[in-house]
Design an enzyme around this catalytic site. Structure first.
Site, PDB file in Angstrom:
ATOM      1  CD  GLU A 256      -2.981  -1.043   0.279  1.00  0.00           C
ATOM      2  OE1 GLU A 256      -3.143   0.036  -0.337  1.00  0.00           O
ATOM      3  OE2 GLU A 256      -3.667  -2.043   0.059  1.00  0.00           O
ATOM      4  CB  CYS A 290      -1.948   7.047   1.258  1.00  0.00           C
ATOM      5  SG  CYS A 290      -3.195   6.066   2.080  1.00  0.00           S
TER       6      CYS A 290
END
Ligand code: NAD
Length: 483
Positions: A256, A290
């Site tokens: 990720e 993010c």
């Protein structure tokens, strides 16, 4: 204030169900980003300590994997209940080591706990398959087995949720784990260990090795034949290094990584809803996410109204120590992060951007940066290409649908995009053309334990949450049976 909160927070390594100091006795400091005070000194794992953690995980693996899925899932359910019952204590601890305002920390704890609940429900649905081979009498039996010891590496921006998003599916699948939390924020996961023990997680099934020597410690573990999965959340730069490391022993990666999210506002959008969404997509976690909206593309006909309203909402946020009542914008996690945000803003201004809110770093202690809005951002500004990771909204305009799709996709990242329009036909058409693993269509937040979270392109490999998150920790075995 700290003494109470930090009383009984462990600061050693958690290996095989016991607290241990580091084998070379080394430690590192954890700071409060609001005051820059040292709040704890934490044991720094060596390569040998990490190997001991893999030993513990490997020793515990067979017994945990052999338990019935229901038994494992009931442990996860108890972990959900215990974390929920202790939510306020964890929220305060997250604010203390990460800086984010308490409302953000409370949301994070709820989100983190939900992974235990979701995977406690999903872990009993490890379905296989039985079919007849098309051209013989054999039967094809397919089952999914625990993948083996998993190494988990997590960032500082969500000290609880980024870890539970990995621990919960790993345990549900029947794997044991070694977690290396970020050095900025190791306390939250150390504090969780007694809770997991109380929930019934056996010794060695979850191990935690904070370390200042991340590179060597993680590399050592990835070169141990017993480690079969590496699940990483963090920057693309470190993710690429770990992919290389994982290749040596063909360790299965789940990555990720970074994002560069476009936030698109069409001319027919409900502007107030788009502003609500923008505030969440940009300011959740003071922009240190993010999923944070990094590039705002606002249709030229509504740009000025949007910019003006966004600026007044940003100016209305209260910046301060995240533990204080009413504060909605805490400090950034450390000096480097704050300096990088400042550099990106100065670069954009030097290239022609206009400041309509914030833009000036305050004096004094704490890694604070104000809520900032920039308009007229030129495409040459560095923050158009790089992740800002701070409370800065950078606005550009567009005129046509085709143009904005091209602009939005012009990045090596592909984690998430946001689209605001009242026309659902257009919303779905545009969403399908965006090369991003996730799209928020008239929504400023998409994170949901029940949904597959993850990116396309250089934003990652694999998914967390949903059923997909469980599959990352399972390996498929096919048995051909003479029936
Ligand atoms: P980072 O990559 O610097 O660090 C992440 C983790 O990796 C930390 O535990 C760190 O100690 C460790 N690490 C650093 N160097 C290492 C090395 N050489 N070998 C092994 N481990 C190493 O990232 P960060 O600054 O903590 O977090 C910010 C980044 O994380 C941003 O790019 C953000 O987009 C990304 N992120 C992504 C997601 C997602 O789900 N896609 C979620 C949160 C954060």
């Amino acid at each position: 204030m700290y003494e109470n909160l930090l009383a009984n927070i462990p600061t050693e390594l958690w290996i095989g169900g016991q607290w241990r100091e580091s084998s070379d006795k080394s430690r590192f400091d954890v700071l409060d980003p609001a005051t820059e005070d040292v709040i704890a000194s934490v044991a720094s794992a060596t390569v040998d300590d990490a190997a001991a953690a893999v030993d513990a995980a490997a020793d515990a693996a067979a017994e945990w994997a052999a338990r019935s899925p229901r038994e494992r899932c009931e442990v996860l359910r108890r972990a959900f209940e215990l974390l929920t019952a202790n939510a306020e204590r964890f929220a305060r601890l997250i604010t203390l080591e990460n800086g984010k305002a308490l409302p953000d920390s409370r949301s994070e704890v709820a989100y983190a706990a939900e992974f235990f609940r979701w995977f406690g429900e999903e872990g009993v649905r490890n379905l296989g398959q039985l079919s007849r081979a098309p051209s013989s009498g054999a039967r094809i039996v397919v089952q999914h087995r625990p993948a083996g010891v998993a190494v988990l590496v997590t960032p500082w921006n969500y000290p609880a949720a980024m870890a539970t998003r990995k621990i919960a599916p790993a345990l549900a699948a029947g794997c044991s784990v070694v977690l290396k939390p970020a050095s900025e924020t190791p306390l939250t996961m150390l504090a969780l260990m007694p809770l997991l023990q109380e929930a019934g997680v056996p010794a060695g099934v979850v191990n935690v090795v904070p370390s200042r020597r991340s590179g060597a410690v993680v590399s050592g573990m990835l070169h141990d034949m017993r480690v079969r999965v590496v699940s990483f959340t963090g920057s693309t730069e470190v993710g690429v290094k770990l992919l290389h490391e994982a290749a040596d022993n063909v360790v299965r990666p789940a990555m990720e990584l970074g994002g560069n999210a476009p936030f698109i506002v069409f001319e027919d959008a409900d502007l107030d809803e788009a502003l609500d969404g923008a505030m969440i997509a940009k300011m959740r976690n003071q922009g240190e996410a993010c999923t944070a909206a990094n590039r705002f593309y606002v249709h030229e006909s509504v740009h000025d109204a949007f910019a003006q309203k966004l600026s007044s909402r940003m100016n209305a946020l209260k910046m301060g120590n995240g533990l204080e009542n009413g504060v909605t914008l805490g400090p950034l996690v450390n000096g480097d992060t704050r300096d990088k945000v400042q550099e990106l803003v100065e670069d954009a201004i030097a290239k022609g951007a206009k400041v309509t809110a914030g833009g000036k770093r305050p004096d004094g202690k704490g890694f604070f940066y104000p809520a900032t809005v920039l308009t007229h951002v030129p495409v040459s500004a560095n923050l158009v290409r790089e992740e800002i990771f701070g409370p800065v909204a950078a606005l550009q305009t567009f005129s046509t649908e085709a143009e904005v799709i091209e602009l939005a996709n012009k990045t090596e990242f592909g984690l998430i995009a946001y689209v605001y329009t009242r026309d659902m036909k257009r919303g779905l058409r545009v969403s399908e053309k965006l090369d991003f693993g996730m799209v928020g269509l008239n929504r400023g937040v998409v994170s949901d334990p029940a949904a597959p979270f993850g990116g396309m392109k250089q934003s990652g490999l694999g998914r967390e949450g949903g059923h997909e998150g469980l599959m990352e920790f399972l390996q498929t075995q096919y048995i051909s049976v003479e029936w």
